[in-house]
Design an enzyme around this catalytic site. Structure first.
Site, PDB file in Angstrom:
ATOM      1  N   TYR A  64      -1.196  18.140   9.141  1.00  0.00           N
ATOM      2  CA  TYR A  64      -0.106  17.142   9.181  1.00  0.00           C
ATOM      3  C   TYR A  64       0.796  17.384  10.384  1.00  0.00           C
ATOM      4  O   TYR A  64       1.278  16.447  11.027  1.00  0.00           O
ATOM      5  CB  TYR A  64       0.693  17.140   7.862  1.00  0.00           C
ATOM      6  CG  TYR A  64       0.019  16.258   6.830  1.00  0.00           C
ATOM      7  CD1 TYR A  64       0.258  14.890   6.785  1.00  0.00           C
ATOM      8  CD2 TYR A  64      -0.914  16.791   5.943  1.00  0.00           C
ATOM      9  CE1 TYR A  64      -0.398  14.077   5.886  1.00  0.00           C
ATOM     10  CE2 TYR A  64      -1.584  15.983   5.038  1.00  0.00           C
ATOM     11  CZ  TYR A  64      -1.315  14.623   5.008  1.00  0.00           C
ATOM     12  OH  TYR A  64      -1.985  13.813   4.120  1.00  0.00           O
ATOM     13  N   GLN A  98       0.101   0.776   4.477  1.00  0.00           N
ATOM     14  CA  GLN A  98      -0.585   1.972   3.984  1.00  0.00           C
ATOM     15  C   GLN A  98      -0.336   3.140   4.927  1.00  0.00           C
ATOM     16  O   GLN A  98      -0.750   4.258   4.667  1.00  0.00           O
ATOM     17  CB  GLN A  98      -2.094   1.713   3.932  1.00  0.00           C
ATOM     18  CG  GLN A  98      -2.484   0.596   2.987  1.00  0.00           C
ATOM     19  CD  GLN A  98      -3.934   0.189   3.197  1.00  0.00           C
ATOM     20  OE1 GLN A  98      -4.833   0.705   2.578  1.00  0.00           O
ATOM     21  NE2 GLN A  98      -4.163  -0.762   4.095  1.00  0.00           N
ATOM     22  N   ASN A  99       0.336   2.862   6.050  1.00  0.00           N
ATOM     23  CA  ASN A  99       0.508   3.901   7.061  1.00  0.00           C
ATOM     24  C   ASN A  99       1.627   4.859   6.690  1.00  0.00           C
ATOM     25  O   ASN A  99       2.672   4.442   6.186  1.00  0.00           O
ATOM     26  CB  ASN A  99       0.804   3.277   8.427  1.00  0.00           C
ATOM     27  CG  ASN A  99      -0.335   2.393   8.892  1.00  0.00           C
ATOM     28  OD1 ASN A  99      -1.420   2.446   8.309  1.00  0.00           O
ATOM     29  ND2 ASN A  99      -0.106   1.590   9.907  1.00  0.00           N
ATOM     30  N   ASP A 101       2.829   6.858   9.096  1.00  0.00           N
ATOM     31  CA  ASP A 101       3.363   7.288  10.401  1.00  0.00           C
ATOM     32  C   ASP A 101       4.836   6.944  10.622  1.00  0.00           C
ATOM     33  O   ASP A 101       5.463   7.439  11.563  1.00  0.00           O
ATOM     34  CB  ASP A 101       2.493   6.747  11.558  1.00  0.00           C
ATOM     35  CG  ASP A 101       2.378   5.214  11.572  1.00  0.00           C
ATOM     36  OD1 ASP A 101       3.303   4.522  11.110  1.00  0.00           O
ATOM     37  OD2 ASP A 101       1.341   4.708  12.075  1.00  0.00           O
ATOM     38  N   HIS A 116       1.662   4.537   0.787  1.00  0.00           N
ATOM     39  CA  HIS A 116       1.019   5.860   0.790  1.00  0.00           C
ATOM     40  C   HIS A 116       1.989   6.958   1.234  1.00  0.00           C
ATOM     41  O   HIS A 116       1.563   8.076   1.514  1.00  0.00           O
ATOM     42  CB  HIS A 116      -0.233   5.862   1.685  1.00  0.00           C
ATOM     43  CG  HIS A 116      -1.366   5.063   1.116  1.00  0.00           C
ATOM     44  ND1 HIS A 116      -2.479   4.693   1.844  1.00  0.00           N
ATOM     45  CD2 HIS A 116      -1.567   4.557  -0.127  1.00  0.00           C
ATOM     46  CE1 HIS A 116      -3.306   3.993   1.073  1.00  0.00           C
ATOM     47  NE2 HIS A 116      -2.760   3.885  -0.121  1.00  0.00           N
ATOM     48  N   CYS A 145      11.590  24.629   0.588  1.00  0.00           N
ATOM     49  CA  CYS A 145      12.746  23.858   0.098  1.00  0.00           C
ATOM     50  C   CYS A 145      13.957  24.801   0.041  1.00  0.00           C
ATOM     51  O   CYS A 145      13.801  26.024   0.042  1.00  0.00           O
ATOM     52  CB  CYS A 145      12.404  23.326  -1.285  1.00  0.00           C
ATOM     53  SG  CYS A 145      13.699  22.371  -2.079  1.00  0.00           S
ATOM     54  N   GLY A 184      -5.288  -4.872  10.398  1.00  0.00           N
ATOM     55  CA  GLY A 184      -5.625  -3.498  10.786  1.00  0.00           C
ATOM     56  C   GLY A 184      -5.973  -2.567   9.651  1.00  0.00           C
ATOM     57  O   GLY A 184      -5.667  -1.381   9.708  1.00  0.00           O
ATOM     58  N   SER A 186      -9.299  -1.454   6.904  1.00  0.00           N
ATOM     59  CA  SER A 186     -10.700  -1.651   6.550  1.00  0.00           C
ATOM     60  C   SER A 186     -10.815  -2.212   5.126  1.00  0.00           C
ATOM     61  O   SER A 186     -11.874  -2.678   4.728  1.00  0.00           O
ATOM     62  CB  SER A 186     -11.464  -0.329   6.663  1.00  0.00           C
ATOM     63  OG  SER A 186     -10.819   0.655   5.879  1.00  0.00           O
ATOM     64  N   GLU A 212     -12.737  -6.323  13.942  1.00  0.00           N
ATOM     65  CA  GLU A 212     -14.103  -6.582  13.475  1.00  0.00           C
ATOM     66  C   GLU A 212     -14.072  -7.038  12.019  1.00  0.00           C
ATOM     67  O   GLU A 212     -13.076  -6.828  11.335  1.00  0.00           O
ATOM     68  CB  GLU A 212     -14.951  -5.308  13.615  1.00  0.00           C
ATOM     69  CG  GLU A 212     -14.402  -4.152  12.809  1.00  0.00           C
ATOM     70  CD  GLU A 212     -15.135  -2.843  13.063  1.00  0.00           C
ATOM     71  OE1 GLU A 212     -15.750  -2.696  14.131  1.00  0.00           O
ATOM     72  OE2 GLU A 212     -15.089  -1.979  12.165  1.00  0.00           O
TER      73      GLU A 212
HETATM   74  P1  OAD Z   1      -9.086   2.578   8.398  1.00  0.00           P
HETATM   75  O1  OAD Z   1      -9.268   3.608   9.462  1.00  0.00           O
HETATM   76  O2  OAD Z   1      -9.974   2.633   7.228  1.00  0.00           O
HETATM   77  O3  OAD Z   1      -9.235   1.124   9.028  1.00  0.00           O
HETATM   78  C1  OAD Z   1      -8.607   0.770  10.227  1.00  0.00           C
HETATM   79  C2  OAD Z   1      -8.945  -0.668  10.509  1.00  0.00           C
HETATM   80  O4  OAD Z   1      -8.229  -1.069  11.662  1.00  0.00           O
HETATM   81  C3  OAD Z   1     -10.428  -0.912  10.802  1.00  0.00           C
HETATM   82  O5  OAD Z   1     -10.875  -2.025  10.012  1.00  0.00           O
HETATM   83  C4  OAD Z   1     -10.450  -1.263  12.293  1.00  0.00           C
HETATM   84  O6  OAD Z   1     -11.468  -2.193  12.611  1.00  0.00           O
HETATM   85  C5  OAD Z   1      -9.073  -1.855  12.480  1.00  0.00           C
HETATM   86  N1  OAD Z   1      -8.509  -1.762  13.839  1.00  0.00           N
HETATM   87  C6  OAD Z   1      -8.624  -0.760  14.744  1.00  0.00           C
HETATM   88  N2  OAD Z   1      -7.923  -1.020  15.850  1.00  0.00           N
HETATM   89  C7  OAD Z   1      -7.340  -2.231  15.658  1.00  0.00           C
HETATM   90  C8  OAD Z   1      -6.482  -3.072  16.443  1.00  0.00           C
HETATM   91  N3  OAD Z   1      -6.056  -2.707  17.647  1.00  0.00           N
HETATM   92  N4  OAD Z   1      -6.082  -4.254  15.917  1.00  0.00           N
HETATM   93  C9  OAD Z   1      -6.501  -4.642  14.675  1.00  0.00           C
HETATM   94  N5  OAD Z   1      -7.302  -3.896  13.906  1.00  0.00           N
HETATM   95  C10 OAD Z   1      -7.727  -2.715  14.377  1.00  0.00           C
HETATM   96  O7  OAD Z   1      -7.541   2.648   7.981  1.00  0.00           O
HETATM   97  P2  OAD Z   1      -6.842   2.034   6.677  1.00  0.00           P
HETATM   98  O8  OAD Z   1      -7.512   0.793   6.258  1.00  0.00           O
HETATM   99  O9  OAD Z   1      -5.400   2.017   6.957  1.00  0.00           O
HETATM  100  O10 OAD Z   1      -5.100   6.791   2.883  1.00  0.00           O
HETATM  101  O11 OAD Z   1      -7.147   3.173   5.631  1.00  0.00           O
HETATM  102  C11 OAD Z   1      -6.591   3.083   4.353  1.00  0.00           C
HETATM  103  C12 OAD Z   1      -6.242   4.446   3.840  1.00  0.00           C
HETATM  104  O12 OAD Z   1      -7.389   5.313   3.976  1.00  0.00           O
HETATM  105  C13 OAD Z   1      -5.180   5.191   4.629  1.00  0.00           C
HETATM  106  O13 OAD Z   1      -3.883   4.800   4.256  1.00  0.00           O
HETATM  107  C14 OAD Z   1      -5.449   6.607   4.275  1.00  0.00           C
HETATM  108  C15 OAD Z   1      -6.937   6.601   4.483  1.00  0.00           C
HETATM  109  O14 OAD Z   1      -7.673   7.594   3.881  1.00  0.00           O
HETATM  110  C16 OAD Z   1      -4.663   7.974   2.433  1.00  0.00           C
HETATM  111  O15 OAD Z   1      -4.534   8.946   3.159  1.00  0.00           O
HETATM  112  C17 OAD Z   1      -4.353   7.968   0.981  1.00  0.00           C
END
Ligand code: OAD
Length: 244
Positions: A64, A98-99, A101, A116, A145, A184, A186, A212
């Site tokens: 992290y 879900q980010n 950051d 998240h 802590c 953005g 998946s 995609e």
């Molecule tokens: P993913 O890494 O699974 O998906 C990222 C998505 O962003 C993909 O579908 C890419 O095609 C798309 N992408 C990449 N660059 C892009 C851009 N410039 N513009 C638009 N789309 C773009 O990430 P998340 O879907 O956020 O959870 O993943 C969900 C969760 O899985 C996260 O919150 C995390 C992870 O494990 C936990 O840690 C609980």
């Protein structure tokens, strides 16, 4: 397709936006899946579960801390800024990200849930108290802590439940919105992966933005393929120009 999306957005009263790691990709923050994704090089089981933390809190915190370093140096991109502008264009607006950051928060957006968690926040493993932990790198790993017990990142790991208050807020806005922009992600991590379908079942329109096709594309009413940092500002511009 972009014109169709703009038309829909002009007729929208309550706009819900859902984002995933792709929205921060143009800020140089790695996504999770795909060729350069974090889960290609790291095992979620070793780093993002309560059991991994119990086994080795130091390893988890170092991972992290490395991510906090990348994110700490990152700049907001036009996609983050466009979402903040969308908030200003609607009386009723909500963002579910879900980010972890914290970049959406840096735009000053108000109507948001970080479903998240947030990796700049830490939580006491004993009493649950949370505190912001902004040092990068951390002075001591694992950090402690005030009460002397170990802190953990205040994020939701695999195998853990999303806090009920955040989940309830998400279901409330899913009920109320008439349009969802999902950008953005998946769309494979639940429960968020089920939210677009829930919006559709309530008669709402789903606009997907991704570089995609994803598992959401088959149910999306409108799919816009391209970078969120290009497409979201185009939507904002279109709404501003055509709204009467
Ligand atoms: P993913 O890494 O699974 O998906 C990222 C998505 O962003 C993909 O579908 C890419 O095609 C798309 N992408 C990449 N660059 C892009 C851009 N410039 N513009 C638009 N789309 C773009 O990430 P998340 O879907 O956020 O959870 O993943 C969900 C969760 O899985 C996260 O919150 C995390 C992870 O494990 C936990 O840690 C609980």
């Amino acid at each position: 397709m972009i014109d169709k999306a703009i038309e829909r957005l002009i007729d929208t009263k309550y706009l819900l936006v859902i984002t995933g790691a792709g929205i921060s990709a143009e800020s140089g923050i790695p996504t999770f899946r795909g060729n350069d994704g974090l889960w290609q090089n790291y095992r979620a089981e070793d780093l993002a579960t309560p059991w991994a933390f119990e086994r080795n809190p130091e390893v988890v915190w170092r991972w992290y801390d490395w991510r906090r370093g990348i994110i700490g140096r990152a700049e907001l991109n036009p996609g983050h800024l466009a979402i903040k502008q969308l908030e200003g264009l609607y009386d009723d607006f909500f963002l579910i990200t879900q980010n972890v950051d914290g970049l959406h928060g840096r735009t000053g957006i108000k109507n948001m849930v970080e479903i998240h968690g947030n990796l700049w926040r830490a939580r006491c493993t004993k009493d649950g108290r949370t505190s912001m932990l902004m040092d990068v790198p951390l002075k001591s790993i694992p950090p402690a802590c005030e009460c002397g017990n170990i802190l953990r990142p205040d994020v939701v790991w695999f195998g853990e439940s999303i806090p009920s208050e955040w989940l309830q807020k998400s279901y409330d806005v899913i009920d109320m919105c008439d349009t969802l922009i999902v950008a953005g992600t998946s769309g494979v991590v639940y429960p968020v992966a089920s939210f677009p379908q829930s919006v559709k079942e309530r008669g709402g329109c789903v606009i997907e933005i991704n570089i995609e096709p994803t598992s959401i594309s088959s149910i999306a009413d409108i799919s816009l393929f391209g970078k969120s940092g290009d497409l979201l500002p185009m939507l904002v511009k279109g709404i501003r120009e055509r709204r009467v």
